[in-house]
Scaffold this motif. Structure first.
Motif, PDB file in Angstrom:
ATOM      1  N   LYS A 208       0.850  -1.201   0.000  1.00 42.06           N
ATOM      2  CA  LYS A 208       0.000   0.000   0.000  1.00 42.06           C
ATOM      3  C   LYS A 208       0.881   1.246   0.000  1.00 42.06           C
ATOM      4  O   LYS A 208       2.072   1.189   0.305  1.00 42.06           O
ATOM      5  CB  LYS A 208      -0.907   0.002   1.226  1.00 42.06           C
ATOM      6  N   HIS A 209       0.259   2.392  -0.307  1.00 40.77           N
ATOM      7  CA  HIS A 209       1.055   3.629  -0.314  1.00 40.77           C
ATOM      8  C   HIS A 209       0.169   4.861  -0.143  1.00 40.77           C
ATOM      9  O   HIS A 209      -0.940   4.929  -0.661  1.00 40.77           O
ATOM     10  CB  HIS A 209       1.817   3.767  -1.630  1.00 40.77           C
ATOM     11  N   GLU A 210       0.703   5.824   0.626  1.00 39.92           N
ATOM     12  CA  GLU A 210       0.073   7.140   0.756  1.00 39.92           C
ATOM     13  C   GLU A 210       1.174   8.153   1.061  1.00 39.92           C
ATOM     14  O   GLU A 210       2.171   7.829   1.716  1.00 39.92           O
ATOM     15  CB  GLU A 210      -0.980   7.148   1.864  1.00 39.92           C
ATOM     16  N   TYR A 298       1.904   3.859   4.379  1.00 38.22           N
ATOM     17  CA  TYR A 298       0.590   3.722   3.740  1.00 38.22           C
ATOM     18  C   TYR A 298      -0.525   4.287   4.604  1.00 38.22           C
ATOM     19  O   TYR A 298      -1.665   4.448   4.146  1.00 38.22           O
ATOM     20  CB  TYR A 298       0.296   2.276   3.334  1.00 38.22           C
ATOM     21  N   ASN A 304       4.968   0.816   4.553  1.00 38.53           N
ATOM     22  CA  ASN A 304       4.812  -0.223   3.540  1.00 38.53           C
ATOM     23  C   ASN A 304       6.128  -0.985   3.426  1.00 38.53           C
ATOM     24  O   ASN A 304       7.029  -0.818   4.265  1.00 38.53           O
ATOM     25  CB  ASN A 304       4.374   0.373   2.198  1.00 38.53           C
TER      26      ASN A 304
END
Length: 363
Positions: A208-210, A298, A304
């Motif tokens: 996942k990533h943010e 994430y 992540n």
């Protein structure tokens, strides 16, 4: 004489009957259990660990998303693993310590501290407690863990009964009867069953990533006391380890920290140091670790796979030097670690590629 023989025979029959009843009870307890899959795999994998561990990490997702035992193996050859379940409740950490030293003799136990900043729900059995307690082997150790949890969290007796005998909680999980995985785990062991692997020595890879901004400006030198009950649970771990000479380190994994979180962690770190227990706050080492908040997280409290790579490499180097840990990669006794690494490497590389694609798409 005949009466004595008859009495002995009856007692033997009763004993055999009760043994059969208990074995059936145990079988259906494990068959019907319905805890989080990753949690059960992590606990059962720990029980089946057949090599001597250097370090064991305790925590919830603040451990199993951060500390990568296979990455540490590749970087330093140290044997570590996570005793970690999702949403692990603060009132189960001390029982985890006891379960670890009951089955292993690690050179160090690392407890992630951030859980003890927050208030835990009183009077009700929460998901994170069941996740851990209902994955354990049925027996005296689990009974003591349940008793401790219920006492500390003020669980009413009518609810506590479903923890002591968890078949009460899961008796209507009829789906278990048609689920291959439940049948495979009916002895509460993974064994040679070919089940889907989702964790590697307790580490769950995330792709996942943010994007976040560097939170260094939120780090504070002030102190704010955590929740009183959680703080007491924390101090009981420190006291138990000190009294029983169990090597312990208190850790805070890096996060997109808020000022109030920083103030609470300061108190937890100060308290451990007052007990003579070493601490390691990675929120004070963002630059040293090389964390990039635009690529490595994430959500605010979880890295992540890219972030886990950096955290693990940095911390593994520190642990190996500070605790004089040995490189086991050429040791035949650890051959299974090299085999597992091959499987892990393919999955980790796939996740890294996925994260990098997401980063490029967002740019």
């Amino acid at each position: 004489m005949e009466n004595k023989k008859q009495s002995a025979g009856r007692l033997l029959k009763v004993a055999v009957f009760l043994s059969i009843i208990f074995l059936l009870f145990l079988f259906f307890t494990y068959l019907f259990r319905n805890t989080d899959y990753n949690a059960r795999q992590n606990v059962l994998d720990f029980y089946e660990e057949d090599t001597e561990l250097d370090v064991v990490f305790i925590g919830a997702s603040n451990i199993y998303r951060y500390w990568d035992p296979m990455g540490a193996w590749d970087a330093e050859g140290i044997a570590t693993r996570n005793y970690s379940v999702s949403s692990m409740d603060a009132a189960t950490y001390l029982s985890a310590v006891k379960d670890i030293v009951r089955t292993q003799n690690p050179k160090l136990i690392v407890v992630e501290a951030r859980r003890f900043r927050r208030e835990e729900a009183q009077g009700e059995i929460v998901f994170g407690a069941r996740n851990m307690l209902d994955s354990l082997d049925f027996g005296m150790s689990r009974m003591k863990a349940v008793h401790y949890y219920c006492e500390k969290m003020n669980i009413p007796w009518e609810d506590a009964l479903s923890l002591y005998i968890d078949l009460i909680q899961y008796h209507d999980n009829y789906e278990a009867l048609t689920t291959k995985l439940n049948w495979q785990l009916a002895d509460n062991r993974i064994g040679d069953n070919e089940i889907e692997r989702r964790t590697y020595k307790g580490y769950a890879i995330s792709s996942k990533h943010e994007v976040f901004e560097d939170p260094s400006a939120n780090l504070s030198e002030e102190r704010v006391n955590p929740d009183e009950n959680s703080f007491q649970l924390y101090k009981e771990i420190l006291e138990y380890c000190k009294e029983n000479e169990i090597p312990l380190m208190i850790l805070s994994m890096p996060m997109v920290i808020k000022e109030e979180e920083s103030k609470g962690l300061n108190v937890l770190m100060d308290t451990a140091e007052a007990y003579g227990i070493p601490v390691f706050d990675m929120n004070l080492r963002y630059e040293e670790i090389g964390l990039d908040f635009s690529t490595d997280f994430y959500d605010p409290h979880h890295v992540n796979v890219l972030g886990a790579d950096k955290v693990t490499k940095y911390l593994a180097s520190y642990l190996k030097e500070e605790y004089d840990l040995v490189d086991h990669r050429e040791d035949p006794a650890y051959g299974s670690w090299n085999e597992l690494y091959e499987e892990y490497y393919a999955e980790a590389e796939k996740a890294r590629a996925e994260v990098k694609v997401k980063i490029e798409e967002e740019k």
